[in-house]
Design a protein around this motif. Sequence first.
Motif, PDB file in Angstrom:
ATOM      1  N   HIS A   1       0.835  -1.205   0.000  1.00  0.00           N
ATOM      2  CA  HIS A   1       0.000   0.000   0.000  1.00  0.00           C
ATOM      3  C   HIS A   1       0.866   1.250   0.000  1.00  0.00           C
ATOM      4  O   HIS A   1       2.057   1.198   0.258  1.00  0.00           O
ATOM      5  CB  HIS A   1      -0.945   0.017   1.207  1.00  0.00           C
TER       6      HIS A   1
ATOM      7  N   GLY B   1      -0.886  -6.066  -8.775  1.00  0.00           N
ATOM      8  CA  GLY B   1      -0.890  -4.623  -9.008  1.00  0.00           C
ATOM      9  C   GLY B   1      -2.257  -4.004  -9.155  1.00  0.00           C
ATOM     10  O   GLY B   1      -2.375  -2.788  -9.291  1.00  0.00           O
ATOM     11  N   THR B   2      -3.316  -4.803  -9.105  1.00  0.00           N
ATOM     12  CA  THR B   2      -4.667  -4.253  -9.208  1.00  0.00           C
ATOM     13  C   THR B   2      -5.095  -3.689  -7.855  1.00  0.00           C
ATOM     14  O   THR B   2      -4.587  -4.082  -6.804  1.00  0.00           O
ATOM     15  CB  THR B   2      -5.675  -5.321  -9.681  1.00  0.00           C
ATOM     16  N   PHE B   3      -6.055  -2.793  -7.902  1.00  0.00           N
ATOM     17  CA  PHE B   3      -6.576  -2.148  -6.696  1.00  0.00           C
ATOM     18  C   PHE B   3      -7.162  -3.175  -5.743  1.00  0.00           C
ATOM     19  O   PHE B   3      -7.910  -4.062  -6.154  1.00  0.00           O
ATOM     20  CB  PHE B   3      -7.637  -1.117  -7.090  1.00  0.00           C
ATOM     21  N   HIS B   4      -6.840  -3.049  -4.468  1.00  0.00           N
ATOM     22  CA  HIS B   4      -7.363  -3.932  -3.421  1.00  0.00           C
ATOM     23  C   HIS B   4      -8.406  -3.211  -2.571  1.00  0.00           C
ATOM     24  O   HIS B   4      -9.538  -3.650  -2.455  1.00  0.00           O
ATOM     25  CB  HIS B   4      -6.210  -4.428  -2.548  1.00  0.00           C
TER      26      HIS B   4
ATOM     27  N   SER C   1      -4.396   0.288  -1.015  1.00  0.00           N
ATOM     28  CA  SER C   1      -3.772  -1.036  -1.058  1.00  0.00           C
ATOM     29  C   SER C   1      -3.966  -1.703  -2.413  1.00  0.00           C
ATOM     30  O   SER C   1      -4.963  -1.468  -3.104  1.00  0.00           O
ATOM     31  CB  SER C   1      -4.359  -1.924   0.044  1.00  0.00           C
ATOM     32  N   PHE C   2      -3.000  -2.574  -2.740  1.00  0.00           N
ATOM     33  CA  PHE C   2      -2.986  -3.262  -4.027  1.00  0.00           C
ATOM     34  C   PHE C   2      -2.782  -4.751  -3.844  1.00  0.00           C
ATOM     35  O   PHE C   2      -2.104  -5.196  -2.914  1.00  0.00           O
ATOM     36  CB  PHE C   2      -1.875  -2.695  -4.911  1.00  0.00           C
ATOM     37  N   ASN C   3      -3.359  -5.531  -4.768  1.00  0.00           N
ATOM     38  CA  ASN C   3      -3.155  -6.978  -4.817  1.00  0.00           C
ATOM     39  C   ASN C   3      -1.755  -7.263  -5.357  1.00  0.00           C
ATOM     40  O   ASN C   3      -1.090  -6.371  -5.902  1.00  0.00           O
ATOM     41  CB  ASN C   3      -4.202  -7.637  -5.729  1.00  0.00           C
TER      42      ASN C   3
ATOM     43  N   THR D   1       4.957  -2.861   2.456  1.00  0.00           N
ATOM     44  CA  THR D   1       4.129  -4.003   2.809  1.00  0.00           C
ATOM     45  C   THR D   1       4.389  -4.344   4.275  1.00  0.00           C
ATOM     46  O   THR D   1       5.433  -4.906   4.612  1.00  0.00           O
ATOM     47  CB  THR D   1       4.454  -5.213   1.912  1.00  0.00           C
TER      48      THR D   1
END
Length: 184
Positions: free
Chosen positions: A76, A144-147, A139-141, A116
């Motif tokens: 994040h 790299g996608t939005f979490h 935060s991101f997965n 992280t």
Amino acid sequence: MTARLPTQLTTHTGAPLPLPAMPQDRLLTVNIEQIPLFKDILGVPGIHIKPLRLDAERGEWVFMAVCAPGCSLPLHYHTGPAQVYTLSGRWCYREYPDQPQTAGSYLYEPVGSVHTFYCPEDNTEDTVVIAWLDGAQVSFNDDGTFHSLTDAVLVQHLTDTVAAARGLGQPGYIRGHGADVNGS
């Protein structure tokens, strides 16, 4: 605390003091022992919080976190600065494994810091921190996608909703809207 019109204040001997912009009729104090611990409220197993100050208008959120060994957050970044004081235990950022934060550590993170968070699995105790964040934590997965996005608005909503559902009344954190203690 309710707003009141500024009046001329004096010292105990009667000497005039400068006219304050925001007169204060009491201190805004909360006691960590009187605030419930909200377990896993942020959707992260092993991370529990006690809200101390949630100011949705200013985007500031101050909380105590109790983190179990082995817990972690997704990668994040922060849209504002973050400050973390470690009371007990040990935690790290995967990006800085040689700089663990331990009891007595104070960490300042400038705007845009990317990392992280995790508590090592070999910790022998929970890690306890006090954190003051401005803005949001985005935060991101792993791909790299939005979490998710966590900010004062979400934390206030979650704590108030969970407290109501559990019949706890309003948790006594300091809130914005003219600065008052929630539930008082």
